[in-house]
Design a protein around this motif. Sequence first.
Motif, PDB file in Angstrom:
ATOM      1  N   PRO A  72      49.061  56.480  52.344  1.00 29.91           N
ATOM      2  CA  PRO A  72      48.374  57.116  51.861  1.00 29.91           C
ATOM      3  C   PRO A  72      47.359  57.735  50.576  1.00 29.91           C
ATOM      4  CG  PRO A  72      50.402  57.665  53.300  1.00 29.91           C
ATOM      5  CD  PRO A  72      50.303  56.439  52.609  1.00 29.91           C
ATOM      6  N   LEU A  73      47.602  56.149  50.038  1.00 34.83           N
ATOM      7  CA  LEU A  73      47.327  56.940  48.355  1.00 34.83           C
ATOM      8  C   LEU A  73      45.918  56.956  48.889  1.00 34.83           C
ATOM      9  CD1 LEU A  73      48.869  53.488  46.894  1.00 34.83           C
ATOM     10  CD2 LEU A  73      50.045  55.740  46.327  1.00 34.83           C
ATOM     11  N   SER A  74      44.758  56.454  49.277  1.00 32.58           N
ATOM     12  CA  SER A  74      43.369  56.548  49.321  1.00 32.58           C
ATOM     13  C   SER A  74      43.183  57.932  50.392  1.00 32.58           C
ATOM     14  CB  SER A  74      42.690  55.504  50.001  1.00 32.58           C
ATOM     15  OG  SER A  74      42.735  55.233  51.493  1.00 32.58           O
ATOM     16  N   LYS A  75      44.215  58.438  50.506  1.00 37.29           N
ATOM     17  CA  LYS A  75      44.036  59.801  51.248  1.00 37.29           C
ATOM     18  C   LYS A  75      44.478  60.942  50.795  1.00 37.29           C
ATOM     19  CE  LYS A  75      44.919  56.897  54.613  1.00 37.29           C
ATOM     20  NZ  LYS A  75      44.950  55.648  54.273  1.00 37.29           N
ATOM     21  N   HIS A  76      45.723  60.837  51.733  1.00 32.23           N
ATOM     22  CA  HIS A  76      46.138  62.455  50.849  1.00 32.23           C
ATOM     23  C   HIS A  76      46.431  62.682  49.148  1.00 32.23           C
ATOM     24  CE1 HIS A  76      46.576  62.478  55.740  1.00 32.23           C
ATOM     25  NE2 HIS A  76      47.128  61.103  55.815  1.00 32.23           N
ATOM     26  N   LEU A  77      47.313  61.512  49.054  1.00 29.50           N
ATOM     27  CA  LEU A  77      48.225  61.685  47.481  1.00 29.50           C
ATOM     28  C   LEU A  77      46.469  61.484  46.869  1.00 29.50           C
ATOM     29  CD1 LEU A  77      50.001  61.814  45.805  1.00 29.50           C
ATOM     30  CD2 LEU A  77      49.717  58.839  45.247  1.00 29.50           C
ATOM     31  N   LEU A  78      45.355  61.040  47.040  1.00 30.24           N
ATOM     32  CA  LEU A  78      44.037  60.883  45.747  1.00 30.24           C
ATOM     33  C   LEU A  78      43.417  62.428  46.322  1.00 30.24           C
ATOM     34  CD1 LEU A  78      42.241  59.404  44.302  1.00 30.24           C
ATOM     35  CD2 LEU A  78      40.983  58.768  46.256  1.00 30.24           C
TER      36      LEU A  78
ATOM     37  N   HIS B 215      39.176  51.838  37.654  1.00 30.19           N
ATOM     38  CA  HIS B 215      39.976  52.090  38.289  1.00 30.19           C
ATOM     39  C   HIS B 215      40.711  50.580  39.352  1.00 30.19           C
ATOM     40  CE1 HIS B 215      41.173  56.340  36.917  1.00 30.19           C
ATOM     41  NE2 HIS B 215      39.611  56.554  36.994  1.00 30.19           N
ATOM     42  N   VAL B 216      41.612  50.989  39.925  1.00 32.46           N
ATOM     43  CA  VAL B 216      42.270  49.624  41.208  1.00 32.46           C
ATOM     44  C   VAL B 216      42.645  50.785  41.381  1.00 32.46           C
ATOM     45  CG1 VAL B 216      41.792  47.784  40.061  1.00 32.46           C
ATOM     46  CG2 VAL B 216      44.301  49.125  40.233  1.00 32.46           C
ATOM     47  N   LEU B 217      43.310  50.476  43.039  1.00 30.03           N
ATOM     48  CA  LEU B 217      44.389  51.743  43.955  1.00 30.03           C
ATOM     49  C   LEU B 217      45.106  50.967  44.164  1.00 30.03           C
ATOM     50  CD1 LEU B 217      44.874  54.303  44.375  1.00 30.03           C
ATOM     51  CD2 LEU B 217      42.708  54.651  46.050  1.00 30.03           C
ATOM     52  N   ARG B 218      46.114  51.223  43.889  1.00 29.11           N
ATOM     53  CA  ARG B 218      47.407  50.028  44.384  1.00 29.11           C
ATOM     54  C   ARG B 218      48.463  51.124  44.859  1.00 29.11           C
ATOM     55  NH1 ARG B 218      49.483  46.659  48.509  1.00 29.11           N
ATOM     56  NH2 ARG B 218      50.776  45.859  48.146  1.00 29.11           N
ATOM     57  N   THR B 219      49.233  51.253  43.634  1.00 25.14           N
ATOM     58  CA  THR B 219      50.087  52.142  43.774  1.00 25.14           C
ATOM     59  C   THR B 219      50.097  53.608  43.350  1.00 25.14           C
ATOM     60  OG1 THR B 219      49.924  52.187  41.184  1.00 25.14           O
ATOM     61  CG2 THR B 219      50.902  49.891  41.888  1.00 25.14           C
ATOM     62  N   VAL B 220      50.924  54.311  43.089  1.00 21.90           N
ATOM     63  CA  VAL B 220      50.969  56.275  43.019  1.00 21.90           C
ATOM     64  C   VAL B 220      50.002  56.296  41.650  1.00 21.90           C
ATOM     65  CG1 VAL B 220      52.360  57.771  42.789  1.00 21.90           C
ATOM     66  CG2 VAL B 220      52.928  56.521  44.626  1.00 21.90           C
TER      67      VAL B 220
ATOM     68  N   ASP C  52      48.173  54.354  39.890  1.00 20.95           N
ATOM     69  CA  ASP C  52      46.391  54.878  39.770  1.00 20.95           C
ATOM     70  C   ASP C  52      46.076  55.628  40.990  1.00 20.95           C
ATOM     71  OD1 ASP C  52      47.108  51.283  38.876  1.00 20.95           O
ATOM     72  OD2 ASP C  52      47.099  51.220  41.165  1.00 20.95           O
ATOM     73  N   ALA C  53      46.327  56.010  42.085  1.00 22.64           N
ATOM     74  CA  ALA C  53      45.852  57.117  42.923  1.00 22.64           C
ATOM     75  C   ALA C  53      46.135  58.348  42.175  1.00 22.64           C
ATOM     76  CB  ALA C  53      46.444  57.273  43.982  1.00 22.64           C
TER      77      ALA C  53
ATOM     78  N   VAL D  36      34.816  54.337  38.549  1.00 22.61           N
ATOM     79  CA  VAL D  36      34.045  53.137  38.917  1.00 22.61           C
ATOM     80  C   VAL D  36      35.334  52.697  39.424  1.00 22.61           C
ATOM     81  CG1 VAL D  36      33.952  50.574  39.122  1.00 22.61           C
ATOM     82  CG2 VAL D  36      33.135  52.219  37.118  1.00 22.61           C
ATOM     83  N   LEU D  37      35.436  52.794  40.870  1.00 25.51           N
ATOM     84  CA  LEU D  37      36.184  52.355  41.586  1.00 25.51           C
ATOM     85  C   LEU D  37      36.808  51.098  42.025  1.00 25.51           C
ATOM     86  CD1 LEU D  37      39.128  51.830  42.726  1.00 25.51           C
ATOM     87  CD2 LEU D  37      38.076  53.866  44.888  1.00 25.51           C
ATOM     88  N   MET D  38      37.330  50.249  41.733  1.00 26.41           N
ATOM     89  CA  MET D  38      37.287  48.515  42.156  1.00 26.41           C
ATOM     90  C   MET D  38      37.891  48.143  43.412  1.00 26.41           C
ATOM     91  SD  MET D  38      37.419  47.056  38.386  1.00 26.41           S
ATOM     92  CE  MET D  38      38.144  47.893  37.746  1.00 26.41           C
ATOM     93  N   ALA D  39      37.411  48.105  44.374  1.00 27.78           N
ATOM     94  CA  ALA D  39      37.965  48.144  45.638  1.00 27.78           C
ATOM     95  C   ALA D  39      37.428  46.764  46.500  1.00 27.78           C
ATOM     96  CB  ALA D  39      37.757  49.485  46.346  1.00 27.78           C
TER      97      ALA D  39
END
Length: 399
Positions: free
Chosen positions: A47-53, A128-133, A135-136, A236-239
Amino acid sequence: MTAPRRIAVVGAGAAGLHTAEALRRAGYDGRLTLVGAEDAPPYDRPPLSKHLLSGEWQPDRLTLRDPRALDELRLDLRLGVRARHLDRRARTVHLADGRQVPCDAVVITTGVRPRRLPGAETPLAGAHVLRTVADALALREDLRPGSRLLVVGGGLLGAEAAATAVGLGAEVTWLVSTGTPLAAVLGTETAALLTGLHRRHGVRIHRGTATRVLGRNGRATGVRLSDGTDLATDTVLMAIGSRPDTDWLADSGLRLDGGVVCDVHCAAGPGVWAAGDTASWPDPRTGCHRRLEQRTNATEQALHAARNLLAGPDGTRQAYAPVPYLWTDQYGLRVQAYGHPGAADRFEVVDGDPQEHRFAAACVRDGRVTGAVGIASARALRGLRAQVAAHSPWQSEAA
């Protein structure tokens, strides 16, 4: 064989939690230590990249178990501290805070770390990166209506973040290296459908390869491409993928080759097991090693590792032979896939119509079913799962 008196599970994500739960359910009543690098108790990452973000959920909704459920596991819970070293001879896990965890067996579930581009190896505001709460939440702070977001990376994480960000009113550019992003994961047909949805929702898709993040006065200003072009942005989001979190095992004597190398039973060595994103094991059908960064795999492999650990060297162990399963939520659609749709050379619709965003399809290679993919057609898709598992010859309904 007498069960180990002390077991350490290193990594407190989904795989680590499910390992601990499986051990207790199987009757293990010895000392059970769960070590986690983050301060938070085990939580769900999809859910980090969807509901939390998006702000639809707050962090507490991601927690996998409430405090009472964790208490019932009778864990020696060590949160907010990384493992530093595994001494297999002394049967001890050394932690970064100087403490030691003696153990007769250890299960490695440390997952992965996100990759970063040159120029952003150290903290840079707006990169940014997106792995943890954390981060989001940090990325969410930078997403304002009219702000510019550049998503680097054509995988599922980048696609989901782009869809969420454009829904928040950001101006989104999605930098990808192929003409049809997600094709390697979902197959060309489904990937093309999703790419069209991104464009219709206003995402600008740019083809190219980022070589570094650009910055000025401590803040990201864009990225440089391999052709020398600079793309300006506010955020910038580095995915761009991840690497197994195995640095702490460098001098452990374990084989580390694209992950913790295991046998078909998830054993990495005497008394050492691995599960989840960091585990690499041989496919019983092909013999080739694989590693899956999938939420369902984290659960299933944890259960196998726990059962095989308790079986002992003389017990009956089961080979781990999952049917890979993933899902992604984008623009109100849930895409589900089994096996390896991206490896197919044929796309055979068995239910619905992709243009109506409701379908199930078999993905066929060399005449055999290698995967299945669908949207809003769960029953038909589940019906294809057995064929994916058996790698069955494809027979069309007309035949």
